[in-house]
Design a protein around this motif. Structure first.
Motif, PDB file in Angstrom:
ATOM      1  N   HIS A 171      31.182  50.008  39.108  1.00 48.87           N
ATOM      2  CA  HIS A 171      31.820  49.086  37.987  1.00 48.87           C
ATOM      3  C   HIS A 171      32.156  48.570  37.869  1.00 48.87           C
ATOM      4  O   HIS A 171      33.155  48.594  38.618  1.00 48.87           O
ATOM      5  N   HIS A 172      31.718  47.058  37.255  1.00 48.66           N
ATOM      6  CA  HIS A 172      32.526  46.400  36.587  1.00 48.66           C
ATOM      7  C   HIS A 172      33.382  46.255  35.326  1.00 48.66           C
ATOM      8  O   HIS A 172      32.719  47.043  34.910  1.00 48.66           O
ATOM      9  N   ASP A 173      34.932  46.957  35.253  1.00 46.16           N
ATOM     10  CA  ASP A 173      35.092  46.922  33.997  1.00 46.16           C
ATOM     11  C   ASP A 173      35.628  46.036  33.501  1.00 46.16           C
ATOM     12  O   ASP A 173      36.996  45.298  34.330  1.00 46.16           O
ATOM     13  N   PRO A 174      35.571  45.196  32.225  1.00 52.40           N
ATOM     14  CA  PRO A 174      36.035  43.910  31.449  1.00 52.40           C
ATOM     15  C   PRO A 174      37.613  44.234  31.982  1.00 52.40           C
ATOM     16  O   PRO A 174      38.478  42.985  31.268  1.00 52.40           O
ATOM     17  N   THR A 175      38.120  45.370  31.277  1.00 52.56           N
ATOM     18  CA  THR A 175      39.316  45.375  30.756  1.00 52.56           C
ATOM     19  C   THR A 175      40.721  45.431  32.133  1.00 52.56           C
ATOM     20  O   THR A 175      41.699  46.336  31.893  1.00 52.56           O
ATOM     21  N   SER A 176      39.982  45.353  33.561  1.00 53.35           N
ATOM     22  CA  SER A 176      40.125  45.672  34.626  1.00 53.35           C
ATOM     23  C   SER A 176      42.315  45.047  34.710  1.00 53.35           C
ATOM     24  O   SER A 176      41.976  43.609  33.580  1.00 53.35           O
ATOM     25  N   ILE A 177      42.765  45.156  35.465  1.00 53.97           N
ATOM     26  CA  ILE A 177      43.896  44.386  35.297  1.00 53.97           C
ATOM     27  C   ILE A 177      43.610  43.061  36.490  1.00 53.97           C
ATOM     28  O   ILE A 177      43.160  43.068  37.110  1.00 53.97           O
ATOM     29  N   ARG A 178      44.635  42.096  35.060  1.00 57.38           N
ATOM     30  CA  ARG A 178      44.315  40.320  35.900  1.00 57.38           C
ATOM     31  C   ARG A 178      45.147  40.280  36.567  1.00 57.38           C
ATOM     32  O   ARG A 178      46.268  40.635  36.879  1.00 57.38           O
ATOM     33  N   ILE A 179      44.711  40.009  37.873  1.00 54.99           N
ATOM     34  CA  ILE A 179      45.515  39.388  39.128  1.00 54.99           C
ATOM     35  C   ILE A 179      45.305  37.860  39.573  1.00 54.99           C
ATOM     36  O   ILE A 179      44.168  37.713  39.871  1.00 54.99           O
ATOM     37  N   CYS A 180      46.465  37.411  39.802  1.00 56.37           N
ATOM     38  CA  CYS A 180      46.712  35.952  40.918  1.00 56.37           C
ATOM     39  C   CYS A 180      47.466  36.304  41.693  1.00 56.37           C
ATOM     40  O   CYS A 180      48.338  36.756  41.849  1.00 56.37           O
ATOM     41  N   VAL A 181      46.616  35.273  42.749  1.00 59.26           N
ATOM     42  CA  VAL A 181      46.841  36.213  43.700  1.00 59.26           C
ATOM     43  C   VAL A 181      47.167  34.273  44.219  1.00 59.26           C
ATOM     44  O   VAL A 181      46.406  33.172  44.948  1.00 59.26           O
ATOM     45  N   ILE A 182      48.350  33.607  44.763  1.00 57.32           N
ATOM     46  CA  ILE A 182      48.693  31.814  44.936  1.00 57.32           C
ATOM     47  C   ILE A 182      48.945  32.099  46.625  1.00 57.32           C
ATOM     48  O   ILE A 182      49.850  32.455  47.079  1.00 57.32           O
ATOM     49  N   GLY A 183      47.757  31.205  47.459  1.00 56.67           N
ATOM     50  CA  GLY A 183      48.464  31.347  48.580  1.00 56.67           C
ATOM     51  C   GLY A 183      46.897  32.128  49.160  1.00 56.67           C
ATOM     52  O   GLY A 183      46.486  33.501  48.993  1.00 56.67           O
ATOM     53  N   LEU A 195      39.948  46.995  44.540  1.00 55.16           N
ATOM     54  CA  LEU A 195      40.849  47.774  44.321  1.00 55.16           C
ATOM     55  C   LEU A 195      39.991  48.360  43.059  1.00 55.16           C
ATOM     56  O   LEU A 195      40.820  49.470  41.748  1.00 55.16           O
ATOM     57  N   GLY A 196      39.583  46.463  41.970  1.00 46.81           N
ATOM     58  CA  GLY A 196      38.480  47.509  40.726  1.00 46.81           C
ATOM     59  C   GLY A 196      39.565  46.491  40.230  1.00 46.81           C
ATOM     60  O   GLY A 196      38.753  46.506  38.831  1.00 46.81           O
ATOM     61  N   HIS A 197      40.099  45.711  40.925  1.00 44.52           N
ATOM     62  CA  HIS A 197      41.046  44.623  39.643  1.00 44.52           C
ATOM     63  C   HIS A 197      40.368  43.264  39.386  1.00 44.52           C
ATOM     64  O   HIS A 197      39.484  43.205  40.488  1.00 44.52           O
ATOM     65  N   THR A 198      40.862  42.270  38.834  1.00 46.08           N
ATOM     66  CA  THR A 198      40.016  41.310  38.711  1.00 46.08           C
ATOM     67  C   THR A 198      40.792  40.037  39.237  1.00 46.08           C
ATOM     68  O   THR A 198      42.105  40.286  39.045  1.00 46.08           O
ATOM     69  N   VAL A 199      40.621  39.355  40.672  1.00 45.87           N
ATOM     70  CA  VAL A 199      41.539  38.430  40.938  1.00 45.87           C
ATOM     71  C   VAL A 199      41.026  37.297  41.197  1.00 45.87           C
ATOM     72  O   VAL A 199      39.748  36.855  40.966  1.00 45.87           O
ATOM     73  N   VAL A 200      42.750  36.152  40.619  1.00 47.89           N
ATOM     74  CA  VAL A 200      41.737  34.730  41.934  1.00 47.89           C
ATOM     75  C   VAL A 200      42.982  34.224  42.196  1.00 47.89           C
ATOM     76  O   VAL A 200      43.020  34.622  42.425  1.00 47.89           O
ATOM     77  N   CYS A 201      42.381  33.660  43.349  1.00 48.72           N
ATOM     78  CA  CYS A 201      42.769  33.413  44.398  1.00 48.72           C
ATOM     79  C   CYS A 201      43.045  32.049  44.381  1.00 48.72           C
ATOM     80  O   CYS A 201      42.631  30.904  44.289  1.00 48.72           O
ATOM     81  N   THR A 202      45.015  31.816  44.429  1.00 49.38           N
ATOM     82  CA  THR A 202      44.301  30.268  44.672  1.00 49.38           C
ATOM     83  C   THR A 202      45.139  29.304  45.260  1.00 49.38           C
ATOM     84  O   THR A 202      45.921  30.136  46.938  1.00 49.38           O
ATOM     85  N   ASP A 203      44.890  27.998  45.906  1.00 50.62           N
ATOM     86  CA  ASP A 203      45.829  27.442  47.158  1.00 50.62           C
ATOM     87  C   ASP A 203      46.062  26.384  46.872  1.00 50.62           C
ATOM     88  O   ASP A 203      44.819  25.614  45.988  1.00 50.62           O
ATOM     89  N   LEU A 226      30.454  40.326  42.673  1.00 49.46           N
ATOM     90  CA  LEU A 226      30.894  41.169  41.722  1.00 49.46           C
ATOM     91  C   LEU A 226      31.146  41.211  40.518  1.00 49.46           C
ATOM     92  O   LEU A 226      31.444  41.368  39.101  1.00 49.46           O
ATOM     93  N   GLY A 227      31.567  39.306  40.564  1.00 44.83           N
ATOM     94  CA  GLY A 227      31.892  38.568  39.573  1.00 44.83           C
ATOM     95  C   GLY A 227      33.654  38.720  39.568  1.00 44.83           C
ATOM     96  O   GLY A 227      34.810  38.513  38.338  1.00 44.83           O
ATOM     97  N   ARG A 228      34.115  39.772  41.151  1.00 50.25           N
ATOM     98  CA  ARG A 228      35.968  40.366  40.889  1.00 50.25           C
ATOM     99  C   ARG A 228      36.648  39.131  41.178  1.00 50.25           C
ATOM    100  O   ARG A 228      37.941  39.311  41.326  1.00 50.25           O
ATOM    101  N   LEU A 229      36.241  38.481  42.190  1.00 49.46           N
ATOM    102  CA  LEU A 229      37.042  37.400  43.303  1.00 49.46           C
ATOM    103  C   LEU A 229      36.573  35.925  42.589  1.00 49.46           C
ATOM    104  O   LEU A 229      35.471  36.013  43.002  1.00 49.46           O
ATOM    105  N   ARG A 230      37.668  35.363  42.309  1.00 46.38           N
ATOM    106  CA  ARG A 230      37.460  33.842  42.282  1.00 46.38           C
ATOM    107  C   ARG A 230      38.751  32.563  42.805  1.00 46.38           C
ATOM    108  O   ARG A 230      39.265  33.350  43.595  1.00 46.38           O
TER     109      ARG A 230
END
Ligand code: UGA
Length: 447
Positions: A7-19, A34-42, A73-77
């Motif tokens: 399940h996707h938890d909208p209140t999950s921890i938001r993480i930005c990964v740079i690189g 692991l259940g977090h919501t992640v945006v990965c940038t480059d 799953l909408g957890r990674l962009r």
């Protein structure tokens, strides 16, 4: 789907990964798993566009699959905009390159430039996490570069090996987090709670040092093993049998006791050099590590001499086939690959190197890259196995031998059984194997 993905938890921890390189992409996808919501940038818009289309440039087992699932799953962009992406992040992971500077130290400019860029845009209480391999004191430099009193910094070194990065992330031996700011290490550690792993929290300097110490220890260990291969040849002993015996001691363990063409890759050479540099700059001459890195170069020269010995007096123009170019199996990474260095030294001596690597199709300077392992052997006098790709174990030696001018085989990974090679008419030479010639260390002509 696994338990973390149901399940996707909208209140999950938001993480930005740079690189979004090999560390960042693996970390981003696995943190999403692991259940977090992640945006990965480059910074590379092209790379971001490719990732958004689902194209990965990195050869890494299991990574395309986990990236695809997390995106679905909408957890990674993915994004090329650091400033916009850090705006609502609870944690910002820095997964940036720390290349070797000319003086051997780690170049921190990418890390510090990004810290200066994102500092003003972080939310209060955000934690900036250094995953890049960085020298002692970098956490403090990052905090200064961020220019904020209401955010924290932690060091969380990665222990991912190329080819097994996803597995290493999801099944770690330990997670190390260090910070000098109260509560930060524990908060970062809690991101991994679904892994049920051993969490080690320390001060920042210790966490930063653990990473260098781990890689330096493994490099020293391999130089020891490769040196023992020389001892075995001199003593008529067999390195595999010796290491089975040594590795059975629970204080030692059997992993990382396989001799090879020397250690390489994007981490060990760079990290040992950086540790030597930092130690020296702070007044400690790490002579043990220096010897291990010096021996690694000497070992590669020894490997070259094994090949030259098979060619006798007719080195100039001799065709040498090389199976494997990557620094190890499971990756297409050629950075500091012993195969490349050995090919360079052979070419310098007048040999023509024809190579095949299942993961390398592009042009490699000084080497003719072939499309099959048999094709690489065409006209060759000696076949060198430089990378331990499993497909070479079952390779058709008969077909390879038929297109060769002569049948010498120098197996720098001890991948094949000497009897199998002999059955196909090959004169076999391994590394530290009981049958290997003792005299060849000093470039003697083998039979
Ligand atoms: C290494 C470490 O193993 C990871 O834990 C670490 O996170 C990573 O560096 C990093 O700093 O990012 P990697 O460079 O992917 O990972 O490669 P390894 O699997 O460690 O191999 C390093 C070298 O040692 C290769 O050249 C390999 O062929 C050689 N090796 C390894 C041997 O010659 N014999 C062995 O028994 C094991």
């Amino acid at each position: 789907m696994t338990q973390h993905e149901t399940h996707h938890d909208p209140t999950s921890i938001r993480i930005c990964v740079i690189g979004a390189g090999y560390v960042g992409l693996t970390a981003g996808a696995c943190l999403a798993h692991l259940g977090h919501t992640v945006v990965c940038t480059d910074q590379s818009v092209l790379r971001v566009q490719e990732l958004q289309r689902g194209t990965l440039r990195i050869v890494e087992d299991g990574l395309p699959d986990i990236v695809e699932r997390m995106v679905a799953l909408g957890r990674l962009r993915f994004s090329a905009d650091n400033v916009e992406s850090v705006g609502d992040a609870d944690f910002v992971f820095l997964c940036l390159p720390t290349p070797q500077s000319e003086d051997g130290s780690a170049d921190l400019s990418h890390v510090l430039d990004v810290a200066r860029e994102i500092g003003p845009h972080l939310r209060p209480d955000a934690i900036v996490v250094d995953k890049s391999t960085v020298p002692v004191g970098t956490s403090t430099l990052v905090l200064d570069a961020l220019g904020r009193l209401d955010v924290m910094v932690a060091a969380n070194p990665e222990f991912l090996a190329e080819g097994t990065a996803v597995r290493d992330f999801l099944h770690p031996d330990r997670v190390v987090v260090g910070s000098d700011q109260p509560g930060a290490a524990e908060r970062v550690g809690s991101l991994y709670k679904a892994l049920d792993t051993h969490l080690i929290t320390t001060d920042a300097a210790s966490a930063e040092t653990i990473k260098y110490a781990s890689n330096a220890y493994l490099a020293v260990r391999l130089s020891f093993v490769n040196s023992m291969a020389g001892v075995c040849e001199a003593a008529g002993a067999d390195i595999a049998a010796v290491m089975d015996g040594v590795g059975s001691d629970h204080r030692i363990g059997r992993a990382f006791l396989t001799p090879g063409p020397g250690w390489g890759g994007s981490c060990f050479p760079k990290d040992t050099s950086a540790l030597l540099h930092t130690s020296y700059a702070r007044g400690f001459d790490f002579t043990l590590l220096r010897s291990a890195t010096d021996y690694n170069r000497e070992h590669q020269r020894w490997m070259v001499s094994k090949v030259l010995a098979t060619l006798g007096d007719e080195v100039e123009g001799a065709v040498v086939a090389m199976w494997g170019l990557a620094f190890k199996a499971g990756t297409d990474d050629l950075r500091d690959s012993p195969a490349i260095e050995i090919a360079r030294q052979l070419t310098e001596r007048g040999c023509v190197v024809r190579a095949f690597d299942p993961a390398v199709r592009h042009h490699v300077p000084g080497v003719t890259v072939c499309t099959s392992y048999v094709e690489a052997c065409r006209g060759a006098r000696t076949l060198v196995i430089a990378t331990e790709w499993p497909e070479f174990i079952g390779a058709d030696l008969g077909a390879a031998g038929r297109v060769m001018q002569d049948r010498a085989l120098v197996d720098l990974r001890n991948l094949l059984h000497p009897d199998t090679a002999a059955a196909h008419g090959f004169r076999y030479e391994g590394v530290g194997r009981a049958r290997s010639g003792v005299a060849d260390r000093n470039v003697q002509v083998a039979g």
